[in-house]
Design a protein around this motif. Structure first.
Motif, PDB file in Angstrom:
ATOM      1  N   ASP A   1       0.829  -1.204   0.000  1.00  0.00           N
ATOM      2  CA  ASP A   1       0.000   0.000   0.000  1.00  0.00           C
ATOM      3  C   ASP A   1       0.866   1.257   0.000  1.00  0.00           C
ATOM      4  N   LEU A   2       1.976   1.192   0.738  1.00  0.00           N
ATOM      5  CA  LEU A   2       2.880   2.338   0.809  1.00  0.00           C
ATOM      6  C   LEU A   2       3.485   2.643  -0.555  1.00  0.00           C
ATOM      7  N   ILE A   3       3.951   1.609  -1.234  1.00  0.00           N
ATOM      8  CA  ILE A   3       4.548   1.784  -2.562  1.00  0.00           C
ATOM      9  C   ILE A   3       3.529   2.349  -3.534  1.00  0.00           C
ATOM     10  N   SER A   4       2.316   1.812  -3.485  1.00  0.00           N
ATOM     11  CA  SER A   4       1.255   2.280  -4.371  1.00  0.00           C
ATOM     12  C   SER A   4       0.939   3.747  -4.123  1.00  0.00           C
ATOM     13  N   ARG A   5       0.901   4.141  -2.857  1.00  0.00           N
ATOM     14  CA  ARG A   5       0.578   5.533  -2.517  1.00  0.00           C
ATOM     15  C   ARG A   5       1.706   6.477  -2.910  1.00  0.00           C
ATOM     16  N   VAL A   6       2.926   6.112  -2.552  1.00  0.00           N
ATOM     17  CA  VAL A   6       4.073   6.996  -2.793  1.00  0.00           C
ATOM     18  C   VAL A   6       4.306   7.220  -4.286  1.00  0.00           C
ATOM     19  N   TYR A   7       4.108   6.175  -5.076  1.00  0.00           N
ATOM     20  CA  TYR A   7       4.367   6.268  -6.517  1.00  0.00           C
ATOM     21  C   TYR A   7       3.102   6.521  -7.348  1.00  0.00           C
ATOM     22  N   HIS A   8       1.976   6.736  -6.689  1.00  0.00           N
ATOM     23  CA  HIS A   8       0.714   7.051  -7.390  1.00  0.00           C
ATOM     24  C   HIS A   8       0.372   5.977  -8.434  1.00  0.00           C
ATOM     25  N   LEU A   9       0.551   4.730  -8.071  1.00  0.00           N
ATOM     26  CA  LEU A   9       0.387   3.641  -9.041  1.00  0.00           C
ATOM     27  C   LEU A   9      -1.050   3.496  -9.526  1.00  0.00           C
ATOM     28  N   ASP A  10      -2.027   3.734  -8.655  1.00  0.00           N
ATOM     29  CA  ASP A  10      -3.427   3.614  -9.088  1.00  0.00           C
ATOM     30  C   ASP A  10      -3.747   4.622 -10.191  1.00  0.00           C
ATOM     31  N   GLU A  11      -3.247   5.848 -10.051  1.00  0.00           N
ATOM     32  CA  GLU A  11      -3.511   6.883 -11.047  1.00  0.00           C
ATOM     33  C   GLU A  11      -2.834   6.539 -12.374  1.00  0.00           C
ATOM     34  N   ILE A  12      -1.599   6.063 -12.301  1.00  0.00           N
ATOM     35  CA  ILE A  12      -0.861   5.718 -13.517  1.00  0.00           C
ATOM     36  C   ILE A  12      -1.519   4.531 -14.209  1.00  0.00           C
ATOM     37  N   ASN A  13      -1.938   3.557 -13.420  1.00  0.00           N
ATOM     38  CA  ASN A  13      -2.577   2.371 -13.997  1.00  0.00           C
ATOM     39  C   ASN A  13      -3.888   2.733 -14.694  1.00  0.00           C
ATOM     40  N   GLU A  14      -4.598   3.691 -14.125  1.00  0.00           N
ATOM     41  CA  GLU A  14      -5.851   4.143 -14.749  1.00  0.00           C
ATOM     42  C   GLU A  14      -5.566   4.796 -16.105  1.00  0.00           C
ATOM     43  N   LYS A  15      -4.462   5.520 -16.202  1.00  0.00           N
ATOM     44  CA  LYS A  15      -4.085   6.151 -17.474  1.00  0.00           C
ATOM     45  C   LYS A  15      -3.706   5.086 -18.516  1.00  0.00           C
ATOM     46  N   TYR A  16      -3.034   4.030 -18.078  1.00  0.00           N
ATOM     47  CA  TYR A  16      -2.731   2.931 -19.002  1.00  0.00           C
ATOM     48  C   TYR A  16      -4.024   2.286 -19.507  1.00  0.00           C
ATOM     49  N   GLU A  17      -4.980   2.119 -18.601  1.00  0.00           N
ATOM     50  CA  GLU A  17      -6.256   1.514 -18.989  1.00  0.00           C
ATOM     51  C   GLU A  17      -6.988   2.393 -20.002  1.00  0.00           C
ATOM     52  N   GLN A  18      -7.009   3.693 -19.777  1.00  0.00           N
ATOM     53  CA  GLN A  18      -7.659   4.615 -20.712  1.00  0.00           C
ATOM     54  C   GLN A  18      -6.971   4.575 -22.071  1.00  0.00           C
ATOM     55  N   PHE A  19      -5.641   4.477 -22.067  1.00  0.00           N
ATOM     56  CA  PHE A  19      -4.889   4.398 -23.319  1.00  0.00           C
ATOM     57  C   PHE A  19      -5.262   3.139 -24.097  1.00  0.00           C
ATOM     58  N   ILE A  20      -5.309   2.005 -23.408  1.00  0.00           N
ATOM     59  CA  ILE A  20      -5.641   0.737 -24.062  1.00  0.00           C
ATOM     60  C   ILE A  20      -7.037   0.800 -24.680  1.00  0.00           C
ATOM     61  N   GLN A  21      -7.982   1.361 -23.941  1.00  0.00           N
ATOM     62  CA  GLN A  21      -9.351   1.469 -24.448  1.00  0.00           C
ATOM     63  C   GLN A  21      -9.415   2.341 -25.697  1.00  0.00           C
ATOM     64  N   ARG A  22      -8.748   3.487 -25.686  1.00  0.00           N
ATOM     65  CA  ARG A  22      -8.753   4.383 -26.859  1.00  0.00           C
ATOM     66  C   ARG A  22      -8.082   3.716 -28.049  1.00  0.00           C
ATOM     67  N   LEU A  23      -7.006   2.989 -27.783  1.00  0.00           N
ATOM     68  CA  LEU A  23      -6.276   2.320 -28.860  1.00  0.00           C
ATOM     69  C   LEU A  23      -7.151   1.257 -29.509  1.00  0.00           C
ATOM     70  N   ARG A  24      -7.841   0.474 -28.700  1.00  0.00           N
ATOM     71  CA  ARG A  24      -8.675  -0.606 -29.215  1.00  0.00           C
ATOM     72  C   ARG A  24      -9.902  -0.085 -29.956  1.00  0.00           C
ATOM     73  N   LYS A  25     -10.367   1.076 -29.560  1.00  0.00           N
ATOM     74  CA  LYS A  25     -11.531   1.655 -30.239  1.00  0.00           C
ATOM     75  C   LYS A  25     -11.158   2.369 -31.530  1.00  0.00           C
ATOM     76  N   GLY A  26      -9.859   2.412 -31.823  1.00  0.00           N
ATOM     77  CA  GLY A  26      -9.412   3.070 -33.054  1.00  0.00           C
ATOM     78  C   GLY A  26      -9.410   4.581 -32.963  1.00  0.00           C
ATOM     79  N   GLY A  27      -9.336   5.096 -31.763  1.00  0.00           N
ATOM     80  CA  GLY A  27      -9.389   6.543 -31.588  1.00  0.00           C
ATOM     81  C   GLY A  27      -8.051   7.242 -31.669  1.00  0.00           C
ATOM     82  N   LEU A  28      -6.978   6.496 -31.979  1.00  0.00           N
ATOM     83  CA  LEU A  28      -5.643   7.088 -32.014  1.00  0.00           C
ATOM     84  C   LEU A  28      -4.903   6.669 -33.273  1.00  0.00           C
TER      85      LEU A  28
END
Length: 269
Positions: A199-226
């Protein structure tokens, strides 16, 4: 866009187009010239300087298609040629070839996805106490910690999974840092205070926020939006935020590797 566009407006436009990865028309033009040779996991190799060939008009049109002012693009191509970041080749001299100097410039600005991350299974805590009158040198230390991808727990307490002892020893020697710097380490199953290390590593490095951005990227890529340029820039923008921690301490649902694979499958270099 009308000619004579202001420099700060161009900068803002390039920053927006590249999702903050680069900021100048020169670097945008260089990137587009070399994109077909760029490797997410290796960057641009020096051997590529001998292989990159792209029709001048084709590269120019790709930059203009992004909405950049035509005169600004022409000036950028003139500058990168004048600075010998690219050179012209072919019988008609209508082909662009990126030089080793051009490769070196891009490699300084573009992040590379680390497929292998060697880890000694320890987590390192860095605590320092540098006097206020030496705040300039304290800032040098802080910038070094950021470059090492250390995460800040508190103002003078930082965390990293990568052994920083050698780098910090050299830094202290080079800049004669006053005060004290203490490095301690714990195993992955250890703890710091009451907080679980994961939990400490996740909080300090903002991993949840970064992972959400990766997820948004994958979704846009698969939908052909990029398109290819947009896709690379959006992925690289997230990668710049990614501390690229050892795989062993990343969350089980981490999407960084998946995002990299999806991009390579969609737009192979």
């Amino acid at each position: 866009m009308a000619s004579g566009v202001k420099k700060y407006e161009l900068r803002e436009m390039v920053v927006n187009l590249s999702y903050g990865v680069i900021a100048t028309v020169i670097d945008l033009s260089l990137f587009i010239v070399s994109l077909q040779y760029y490797s997410l996991k290796e960057g641009l190799k020096t051997s590529v300087a001998k292989a990159t060939e792209r029709a001048f008009n084709s590269a120019l049109e790709d930059v203009l298609a992004l909405g950049i002012d035509k005169e600004a693009v022409k000036r950028a191509f003139w500058k990168i040629s004048n600075k010998r970041l690219i050179k012209r080749g072919g019988k008609s001299r209508n082909f662009l070839q990126i030089t080793e100097a051009g490769l070196a410039r891009l490699n300084q600005k573009l992040p590379v996805y680390k497929e292998k991350r060697v880890w000694d299974t320890r987590l390192y805590l860095i605590t320092y106490d540098i006097p206020e009158e030496a705040k300039g040198k304290r800032e040098i230390l802080r910038e070094c910690l950021k470059e090492l991808n250390c995460g800040m727990l508190q103002e003078s307490v930082w965390l990293t999974p990568y052994n920083p002892k050698g780098v910090l020893k050299n830094l202290v020697s080079q800049y004669h840092l006053p005060g004290s710097i203490i490095i301690s380490d714990v195993g992955k199953d250890g703890s710091i205070g009451d907080e679980d290390l994961d939990d400490l590593i996740s909080r300090v490095y903002h991993l949840d926020e970064i992972n959400e951005k990766y997820e948004q990227f994958i979704q846009r890529l698969r939908k052909g939006g990029l398109n290819k340029i947009q896709a690379y820039f959006q992925f690289l923008s997230v990668l710049k935020e990614d501390p690229q921690l050892p795989f062993e301490i990343l969350p089980y649902n981490w999407l960084g590797d998946k995002a990299c694979r999806c991009l390579q499958e969609k737009y192979p270099s």
